[in-house]
Design an enzyme around this catalytic site. Structure first.
Site, PDB file in Angstrom:
ATOM      1  N   SER A  23      37.885 -34.119   8.592  1.00 32.13           N
ATOM      2  CA  SER A  23      38.390 -35.426   9.012  1.00 32.13           C
ATOM      3  C   SER A  23      38.534 -36.300   7.791  1.00 32.13           C
ATOM      4  O   SER A  23      37.880 -36.069   6.762  1.00 32.13           O
ATOM      5  CB  SER A  23      37.411 -36.065   9.994  1.00 32.13           C
ATOM      6  OG  SER A  23      37.739 -37.420  10.223  1.00 32.13           O
ATOM      7  N   TYR A  49      29.209 -39.300  13.318  1.00 33.73           N
ATOM      8  CA  TYR A  49      30.435 -38.486  13.239  1.00 33.73           C
ATOM      9  C   TYR A  49      30.767 -38.197  11.772  1.00 33.73           C
ATOM     10  O   TYR A  49      31.038 -37.052  11.391  1.00 33.73           O
ATOM     11  CB  TYR A  49      31.584 -39.235  13.921  1.00 33.73           C
ATOM     12  CG  TYR A  49      32.914 -38.506  13.889  1.00 33.73           C
ATOM     13  CD1 TYR A  49      33.227 -37.550  14.861  1.00 33.73           C
ATOM     14  CD2 TYR A  49      33.863 -38.759  12.897  1.00 33.73           C
ATOM     15  CE1 TYR A  49      34.452 -36.877  14.831  1.00 33.73           C
ATOM     16  CE2 TYR A  49      35.075 -38.096  12.861  1.00 33.73           C
ATOM     17  CZ  TYR A  49      35.367 -37.159  13.836  1.00 33.73           C
ATOM     18  OH  TYR A  49      36.575 -36.492  13.812  1.00 33.73           O
TER      19      TYR A  49
HETATM   20  P1  NAP Z   1      39.828 -33.791  21.994  1.00 37.23           P
HETATM   21  O1  NAP Z   1      41.185 -34.192  22.444  1.00 37.23           O
HETATM   22  O2  NAP Z   1      38.640 -34.498  22.579  1.00 37.23           O
HETATM   23  O3  NAP Z   1      39.664 -32.206  22.217  1.00 37.23           O
HETATM   24  C1  NAP Z   1      38.430 -31.582  21.935  1.00 37.23           C
HETATM   25  C2  NAP Z   1      38.530 -30.108  22.298  1.00 37.23           C
HETATM   26  O4  NAP Z   1      37.276 -29.489  21.984  1.00 37.23           O
HETATM   27  C3  NAP Z   1      38.757 -29.877  23.796  1.00 37.23           C
HETATM   28  O5  NAP Z   1      39.587 -28.750  23.958  1.00 37.23           O
HETATM   29  C4  NAP Z   1      37.348 -29.594  24.317  1.00 37.23           C
HETATM   30  O6  NAP Z   1      37.423 -28.824  25.517  1.00 37.23           O
HETATM   31  C5  NAP Z   1      36.764 -28.815  23.142  1.00 37.23           C
HETATM   32  N1  NAP Z   1      35.298 -28.815  23.070  1.00 37.23           N
HETATM   33  C6  NAP Z   1      34.464 -29.889  22.953  1.00 37.23           C
HETATM   34  N2  NAP Z   1      33.183 -29.494  22.937  1.00 37.23           N
HETATM   35  C7  NAP Z   1      33.203 -28.129  23.027  1.00 37.23           C
HETATM   36  C8  NAP Z   1      32.192 -27.134  23.066  1.00 37.23           C
HETATM   37  N3  NAP Z   1      30.886 -27.455  22.984  1.00 37.23           N
HETATM   38  N4  NAP Z   1      32.567 -25.833  23.172  1.00 37.23           N
HETATM   39  C9  NAP Z   1      33.876 -25.489  23.231  1.00 37.23           C
HETATM   40  N5  NAP Z   1      34.875 -26.390  23.208  1.00 37.23           N
HETATM   41  C10 NAP Z   1      34.528 -27.700  23.102  1.00 37.23           C
HETATM   42  O7  NAP Z   1      39.686 -33.962  20.403  1.00 37.23           O
HETATM   43  P2  NAP Z   1      40.803 -33.953  19.244  1.00 37.23           P
HETATM   44  O8  NAP Z   1      41.156 -35.363  18.925  1.00 37.23           O
HETATM   45  O9  NAP Z   1      41.882 -32.979  19.560  1.00 37.23           O
HETATM   46  O10 NAP Z   1      39.933 -33.429  18.019  1.00 37.23           O
HETATM   47  C11 NAP Z   1      39.897 -32.064  17.652  1.00 37.23           C
HETATM   48  C12 NAP Z   1      39.175 -31.942  16.314  1.00 37.23           C
HETATM   49  O11 NAP Z   1      39.859 -32.741  15.335  1.00 37.23           O
HETATM   50  C13 NAP Z   1      37.734 -32.439  16.337  1.00 37.23           C
HETATM   51  O12 NAP Z   1      36.942 -31.635  15.501  1.00 37.23           O
HETATM   52  C14 NAP Z   1      37.855 -33.841  15.761  1.00 37.23           C
HETATM   53  O13 NAP Z   1      36.656 -34.293  15.194  1.00 37.23           O
HETATM   54  C15 NAP Z   1      38.928 -33.624  14.732  1.00 37.23           C
HETATM   55  N6  NAP Z   1      39.616 -34.840  14.303  1.00 37.23           N
HETATM   56  C16 NAP Z   1      40.313 -35.608  15.188  1.00 37.23           C
HETATM   57  C17 NAP Z   1      40.967 -36.738  14.739  1.00 37.23           C
HETATM   58  C18 NAP Z   1      41.778 -37.610  15.660  1.00 37.23           C
HETATM   59  O14 NAP Z   1      42.260 -38.660  15.194  1.00 37.23           O
HETATM   60  N7  NAP Z   1      41.994 -37.246  16.901  1.00 37.23           N
HETATM   61  C19 NAP Z   1      40.896 -37.100  13.392  1.00 37.23           C
HETATM   62  C20 NAP Z   1      40.168 -36.306  12.521  1.00 37.23           C
HETATM   63  C21 NAP Z   1      39.535 -35.160  12.981  1.00 37.23           C
HETATM   64  P3  NAP Z   1      36.264 -28.881  26.674  1.00 37.23           P
HETATM   65  O15 NAP Z   1      35.765 -30.302  26.712  1.00 37.23           O
HETATM   66  O16 NAP Z   1      36.963 -28.453  27.925  1.00 37.23           O
HETATM   67  O17 NAP Z   1      35.219 -27.910  26.232  1.00 37.23           O
END
Ligand code: NAP
Length: 259
Positions: free
Chosen positions: A150, A163
């Site tokens: 991130s 985080y």
């Molecule tokens: P999101 O929309 O909340 O999606 C999270 C995904 O992870 C979902 O598919 C969820 O499915 C799965 N998940 C969560 N806990 C889990 C577990 N214990 N076991 C298996 N699957 C799990 O989040 P996102 O924004 O796409 O973020 C994805 C990644 O990118 C994360 O690592 C986040 O920190 C990183 N990131 C995001 C941003 C941003 O701006 N969005 C920026 C920097 C980094 P279930 O809940 O059904 O298990």
């Protein structure tokens, strides 16, 4: 249309954790479009089936899309899940450690339980899934592991210290995996998204003041889209990056470069 052979990953098998929605879903779709066999992961089997259908539809009739529901924070479930995927789908060439969560709260009020949950979900998961996949990749002599870090692997703001701590540690785990597994032909890199519109950031997107701050603070002048991350992932998953390891590639519209 021609593509350079260095970027050809058709026929590879990839697992993307946390790919039922958001960034993981877009990354899985990008890999399917590049001709990979893709395995989607998350905890909810029904959500995964719907996500797999969407990826298969967008990837064309030839896209091979599978699902594997397991909790990436649960060591025995991870071991069983990776073994089952390799037996059912085939040897993993590419692993994307993407599953993650956010919990925005002042550090003074952050509970022990909440701390453990975010560390398990964002950091321990990459260790558990990465180790399990690497145990197989090392014996085969090749593999690509991409950890979704991130912008907060580098910088932080009030209210998201836990985080940022997990994402900073994930950057160092990436370098450590590179150090330990490089000799076995495995490249381990990080991809560091900036502010990307997903379910995880919905409260921020809907906060007009914060949203305007993101646009003003980002040289590109906008929020990122999940598709913005696909090109960097394909590079890190392809032979084009065979001598690149231990790096974090920030895809943030320039945000980490400016004050
Ligand atoms: P999101 O929309 O909340 O999606 C999270 C995904 O992870 C979902 O598919 C969820 O499915 C799965 N998940 C969560 N806990 C889990 C577990 N214990 N076991 C298996 N699957 C799990 O989040 P996102 O924004 O796409 O973020 C994805 C990644 O990118 C994360 O690592 C986040 O920190 C990183 N990131 C995001 C941003 C941003 O701006 N969005 C920026 C920097 C980094 P279930 O809940 O059904 O298990």
């Amino acid at each position: 249309m021609t593509t350079h052979p260095l970027f050809d990953i058709a026929g590879r098998t990839a697992l993307v954790t946390g790919s039922s929605r958001g960034i993981g879903h877009a990354l899985a779709r990008g890999l399917a479009e590049a001709g990979c066999t893709v395995v989607l992961n998350g905890r909810d089997p029904r959500a995964l089936e719907e996500a797999a259908k969407a990826v298969a539809d967008s990837g064309g009739a030839g896209a091979a899309v599978h699902t594997a529901a397991f909790d990436v924070t649960d060591g025995p479930a991870v071991a069983a899940g990776i073994a089952e995927v390799e037996e059912r789908v085939g040897p993993l060439d590419i692993l994307v450690n993407n599953a993650g969560m956010q919990n925005r709260a002042p550090l003074l009020e952050f509970t022990d339980t909440a701390w453990q949950q975010i560390v398990d979900t964002n950091l321990t998961s990459a260790f558990l899934v990465g180790r399990e996949a690497a145990r197989r990749m090392t014996t085969r002599g090749h593999g690509k592991i991409i950890n979704i870090c991130s912008l907060q692997s580098e910088v932080v703001r009030p209210g998201i210290a836990p985080y940022a701590a997990t994402k900073g540690a994930l950057k160092m785990l990436t370098k450590g995996m590179c150090a330990d597994w490089g000799r076995y032909g495995i490249q381990v890199n990080g991809l560091g998204p900036g502010y990307i519109e997903t379910e995880l950031t919905r409260p921020l997107v809907e906060d007009e003041e914060f949203s305007a701050w993101v646009r003003g603070r980002t040289p590109a002048g906008r929020w990122g889209r999940t598709e913005d991350l696909v090109g960097a992932l394909l590079y890190l998953a392809s032979p084009a990056s065979d001598f690149v390891s231990g790096q974090v590639l920030y895809v943030d519209g320039g945000m980490t470069s400016v004050l």
